[in-house]
Motif scaffolding. Structure first.
Motif, PDB file in Angstrom:
ATOM      1  N   PHE A   1      13.162  -3.699 -35.964  1.00  0.00           N
ATOM      2  CA  PHE A   1      12.709  -3.993 -37.394  1.00  0.00           C
ATOM      3  C   PHE A   1      13.173  -5.515 -37.958  1.00  0.00           C
ATOM      4  CE2 PHE A   1      14.602  -3.959 -41.723  1.00  0.00           C
ATOM      5  CZ  PHE A   1      13.417  -3.798 -42.406  1.00  0.00           C
ATOM      6  N   THR A   2      14.205  -5.860 -37.147  1.00  0.00           N
ATOM      7  CA  THR A   2      14.685  -7.449 -37.539  1.00  0.00           C
ATOM      8  C   THR A   2      13.608  -8.428 -37.162  1.00  0.00           C
ATOM      9  OG1 THR A   2      17.053  -6.513 -37.378  1.00  0.00           O
ATOM     10  CG2 THR A   2      16.628  -9.088 -37.160  1.00  0.00           C
ATOM     11  N   VAL A   3      13.202  -8.234 -35.638  1.00  0.00           N
ATOM     12  CA  VAL A   3      12.157  -8.832 -35.257  1.00  0.00           C
ATOM     13  C   VAL A   3      10.900  -9.027 -36.104  1.00  0.00           C
ATOM     14  CG1 VAL A   3      10.730  -9.668 -33.316  1.00  0.00           C
ATOM     15  CG2 VAL A   3      13.157  -8.971 -33.066  1.00  0.00           C
ATOM     16  N   ILE A   4      10.284  -7.573 -36.421  1.00  0.00           N
ATOM     17  CA  ILE A   4       8.950  -7.509 -37.321  1.00  0.00           C
ATOM     18  C   ILE A   4       9.301  -8.341 -38.709  1.00  0.00           C
ATOM     19  CG2 ILE A   4       7.672  -5.791 -38.449  1.00  0.00           C
ATOM     20  CD1 ILE A   4       8.195  -4.009 -36.172  1.00  0.00           C
ATOM     21  N   VAL A   5      10.296  -8.085 -39.315  1.00  0.00           N
ATOM     22  CA  VAL A   5      10.683  -8.692 -40.604  1.00  0.00           C
ATOM     23  C   VAL A   5      10.558 -10.325 -40.339  1.00  0.00           C
ATOM     24  CG1 VAL A   5      12.472  -9.459 -42.394  1.00  0.00           C
ATOM     25  CG2 VAL A   5      11.949  -7.089 -41.803  1.00  0.00           C
ATOM     26  N   ALA A   6      11.073 -10.851 -39.216  1.00  0.00           N
ATOM     27  CA  ALA A   6      11.209 -12.391 -39.094  1.00  0.00           C
ATOM     28  C   ALA A   6       9.699 -13.055 -38.813  1.00  0.00           C
ATOM     29  CB  ALA A   6      11.935 -12.819 -37.831  1.00  0.00           C
ATOM     30  N   ALA A   7       8.754 -11.961 -38.106  1.00  0.00           N
ATOM     31  CA  ALA A   7       7.440 -12.397 -37.737  1.00  0.00           C
ATOM     32  C   ALA A   7       6.620 -12.310 -38.804  1.00  0.00           C
ATOM     33  CB  ALA A   7       7.096 -11.168 -36.567  1.00  0.00           C
ATOM     34  N   LEU A   8       6.720 -11.541 -39.747  1.00  0.00           N
ATOM     35  CA  LEU A   8       5.748 -11.400 -40.991  1.00  0.00           C
ATOM     36  C   LEU A   8       6.156 -12.553 -41.886  1.00  0.00           C
ATOM     37  CD1 LEU A   8       5.851  -7.556 -41.691  1.00  0.00           C
ATOM     38  CD2 LEU A   8       3.934  -8.939 -40.730  1.00  0.00           C
ATOM     39  N   ALA A   9       7.427 -12.750 -41.976  1.00  0.00           N
ATOM     40  CA  ALA A   9       7.962 -13.948 -42.743  1.00  0.00           C
ATOM     41  C   ALA A   9       7.492 -15.348 -42.316  1.00  0.00           C
ATOM     42  CB  ALA A   9       9.648 -14.030 -43.018  1.00  0.00           C
ATOM     43  N   ASN A  10       7.418 -15.661 -40.845  1.00  0.00           N
ATOM     44  CA  ASN A  10       7.219 -16.763 -40.256  1.00  0.00           C
ATOM     45  C   ASN A  10       5.728 -16.878 -40.264  1.00  0.00           C
ATOM     46  OD1 ASN A  10       9.715 -17.979 -39.430  1.00  0.00           O
ATOM     47  ND2 ASN A  10       9.834 -16.570 -37.942  1.00  0.00           N
ATOM     48  N   LEU A  11       5.012 -16.059 -40.092  1.00  0.00           N
ATOM     49  CA  LEU A  11       3.504 -16.059 -40.236  1.00  0.00           C
ATOM     50  C   LEU A  11       3.069 -16.475 -41.507  1.00  0.00           C
ATOM     51  CD1 LEU A  11       0.844 -15.726 -38.639  1.00  0.00           C
ATOM     52  CD2 LEU A  11       0.768 -13.303 -39.346  1.00  0.00           C
ATOM     53  N   GLY A  12       3.438 -15.936 -42.508  1.00  0.00           N
ATOM     54  CA  GLY A  12       2.856 -16.395 -43.988  1.00  0.00           C
ATOM     55  C   GLY A  12       3.443 -17.654 -44.170  1.00  0.00           C
ATOM     56  N   ILE A  13       4.542 -18.201 -43.852  1.00  0.00           N
ATOM     57  CA  ILE A  13       5.102 -19.365 -44.106  1.00  0.00           C
ATOM     58  C   ILE A  13       4.344 -20.419 -43.256  1.00  0.00           C
ATOM     59  CG2 ILE A  13       7.145 -21.002 -43.661  1.00  0.00           C
ATOM     60  CD1 ILE A  13       8.908 -18.493 -44.242  1.00  0.00           C
ATOM     61  N   ALA A  14       4.152 -20.293 -42.061  1.00  0.00           N
ATOM     62  CA  ALA A  14       3.152 -21.163 -41.261  1.00  0.00           C
ATOM     63  C   ALA A  14       2.029 -21.657 -42.017  1.00  0.00           C
ATOM     64  CB  ALA A  14       3.054 -20.543 -39.953  1.00  0.00           C
ATOM     65  N   VAL A  15       1.198 -20.535 -42.573  1.00  0.00           N
ATOM     66  CA  VAL A  15      -0.127 -21.000 -43.215  1.00  0.00           C
ATOM     67  C   VAL A  15       0.378 -21.719 -44.485  1.00  0.00           C
ATOM     68  CG1 VAL A  15      -2.031 -19.879 -44.325  1.00  0.00           C
ATOM     69  CG2 VAL A  15      -1.135 -18.888 -42.355  1.00  0.00           C
ATOM     70  N   ALA A  16       1.166 -21.356 -45.407  1.00  0.00           N
ATOM     71  CA  ALA A  16       1.403 -22.259 -46.307  1.00  0.00           C
ATOM     72  C   ALA A  16       1.864 -23.522 -46.269  1.00  0.00           C
ATOM     73  CB  ALA A  16       2.429 -21.229 -47.378  1.00  0.00           C
ATOM     74  N   LYS A  17       2.892 -23.683 -45.042  1.00  0.00           N
ATOM     75  CA  LYS A  17       3.368 -25.094 -44.816  1.00  0.00           C
ATOM     76  C   LYS A  17       2.278 -25.937 -44.400  1.00  0.00           C
ATOM     77  CE  LYS A  17       8.059 -23.957 -43.382  1.00  0.00           C
ATOM     78  NZ  LYS A  17       9.071 -23.748 -42.292  1.00  0.00           N
ATOM     79  N   ALA A  18       1.248 -25.545 -43.466  1.00  0.00           N
ATOM     80  CA  ALA A  18       0.080 -25.996 -42.767  1.00  0.00           C
ATOM     81  C   ALA A  18      -0.504 -26.645 -44.100  1.00  0.00           C
ATOM     82  CB  ALA A  18      -0.716 -25.345 -41.908  1.00  0.00           C
ATOM     83  N   VAL A  19      -1.066 -25.766 -45.060  1.00  0.00           N
ATOM     84  CA  VAL A  19      -1.791 -26.009 -46.362  1.00  0.00           C
ATOM     85  C   VAL A  19      -1.213 -27.385 -46.966  1.00  0.00           C
ATOM     86  CG1 VAL A  19      -2.746 -25.251 -48.418  1.00  0.00           C
ATOM     87  CG2 VAL A  19      -3.177 -23.930 -46.244  1.00  0.00           C
ATOM     88  N   ALA A  20      -0.051 -27.089 -47.270  1.00  0.00           N
ATOM     89  CA  ALA A  20       0.815 -28.098 -48.018  1.00  0.00           C
ATOM     90  C   ALA A  20       0.723 -29.467 -47.488  1.00  0.00           C
ATOM     91  CB  ALA A  20       2.264 -27.538 -48.339  1.00  0.00           C
ATOM     92  N   GLY A  21       1.025 -29.340 -45.932  1.00  0.00           N
ATOM     93  CA  GLY A  21       1.147 -30.651 -45.345  1.00  0.00           C
ATOM     94  C   GLY A  21      -0.188 -31.162 -45.395  1.00  0.00           C
ATOM     95  N   LEU A  22      -1.102 -30.633 -45.258  1.00  0.00           N
ATOM     96  CA  LEU A  22      -2.609 -31.241 -45.396  1.00  0.00           C
ATOM     97  C   LEU A  22      -2.874 -31.833 -46.560  1.00  0.00           C
ATOM     98  CD1 LEU A  22      -4.780 -28.985 -43.271  1.00  0.00           C
ATOM     99  CD2 LEU A  22      -3.996 -30.997 -42.439  1.00  0.00           C
TER     100      LEU A  22
END
Length: 325
Positions: free
Chosen positions: A17-38
């Protein structure tokens, strides 16, 4: 189902459960950061996007590790699949280094050399704020598990985190902690660029994020390497094992003790044991069964116990002194 097995499965489910929570959080954050960086043209934001992508890949590998290491022992693998967890966790630390650290340092150095045009940082600040909240929630989930396990074992939280064989939880806590620090560094790079009009601050922030990921990858890689090579139980636990063995009637001494961590909830104990000289074969058999029961009761993670009846030093000396020996 035994209490020990139930606790092991509960701990495994909590780690998943701990790993799944971290994976879902990081996936959404990665997309948002990439868009903001561009949009903003910030190298630190792109480095943070790479950081989150690396963390997401890491979580996927950790989930694979949790699933594959949980398979029961079979004829081809009589000791089970526990160590496979550390192979996948080692690959996850390599992914953190290659996917996050190398890209961040390269992008930071490139920015320092070639410079960059600063865009509107507002989107980046919003993304960093949302990412900070999500990473904090993910970290909170991991820290709660660490505190529960440390409390159960009656050791300080930091000691448990440093020595735990559950490297999946250790990876989540360390990577989420590094993510929060990385977010602050990225925000500092953006703010420095705004105040000075120079992209150098962004490049410096990107390099610092890369160095932070190098450290995390090194710590996790070293922990998994030690467990793959074969790490014994801590000295205090080994002393407890000796105490339990010598408390069993007919057992005089523990001549040699070998312990091995095979997984987060899989410990193996092998010992050469000196039994009372006049003990019968039936008493030796009973003592071995009693010793194993006591060890499992005190240390629920003990899965395998091998005891080898071995003459003590005194008996060997007497045998040498006998005529004709």
């Amino acid at each position: 189902m035994s209490d020990a097995k139930a606790k092991s499965e509960a701990g495994g489910g909590e780690s998943t459960f701990t790993v799944i929570v971290a994976a879902l959080a990081n996936l959404g954050i990665a997309v948002a950061k990439a868009v903001a960086g561009l949009i903003s043209g910030s190298s630190a934001m792109l480095s943070e996007a790479a950081h989150s992508v690396a963390d997401t890949v890491t979580e996927v590998m950790l989930l694979t590790a949790l699933k594959r290491s949980g398979k029961p022992a079979d004829e081809d693998h009589p000791l089970g699949y526990g160590p496979e967890r550390y192979i996948w966790a080692m690959l996850a630390s390599i992914a953190t280094f290659v996917g996050g650290a190398v890209f961040s340092i390269y992008d930071g150095v490139h920015t320092l050399i070639a410079g960059e045009e600063l865009g509107n940082p507002l989107v980046s600040y919003v993304v960093l704020g949302v990412a900070f909240l999500l990473e904090s929630y993910s970290l909170r989930t991991g820290v709660k598990q660490v505190r529960r396990e440390a409390s159960r074992l009656r050791v300080p939280d930091t000691y448990y985190l440093r020595h735990t064989p559950d490297t999946a939880v250790k990876a989540v806590v360390m990577e989420d902690s590094a993510a929060l620090i990385g977010l602050l560094l990225a925000a500092g790079g953006l703010l420095g660029g705004q105040l000075t009009g120079s992209g150098a601050w962004d490049g410096i922030a990107s390099c610092l994020i890369g160095l932070l990921l190098v450290y995390v990858a090194w710590v996790l890689g070293r922990s998994n390497a030690q467990l793959l090579i074969g790490r014994p139980l801590p000295p205090a636990v080994r002393a407890g094992v000796r105490e339990e063995l010598t408390s069993v009637p007919h057992i005089v001494d523990v001549l040699d003790l070998t312990t091995l961590i095979q997984g987060p909830s899989e410990f193996m104990i092998a010992a050469k044991v000196d039994f009372r000289d006049m003990a019968t074969a039936e008493e030796v058999e009973w003592a071995c069964e009693e010793a194993e029961a006591q060890l499992r009761e005190r240390f629920p993670s003990v899965r395998r116990v091998y005891l080898d009846p071995t003459p003590g030093r005194g008996q060997r000396l007497r045998e040498r002194q006998q005529p004709g020996s």
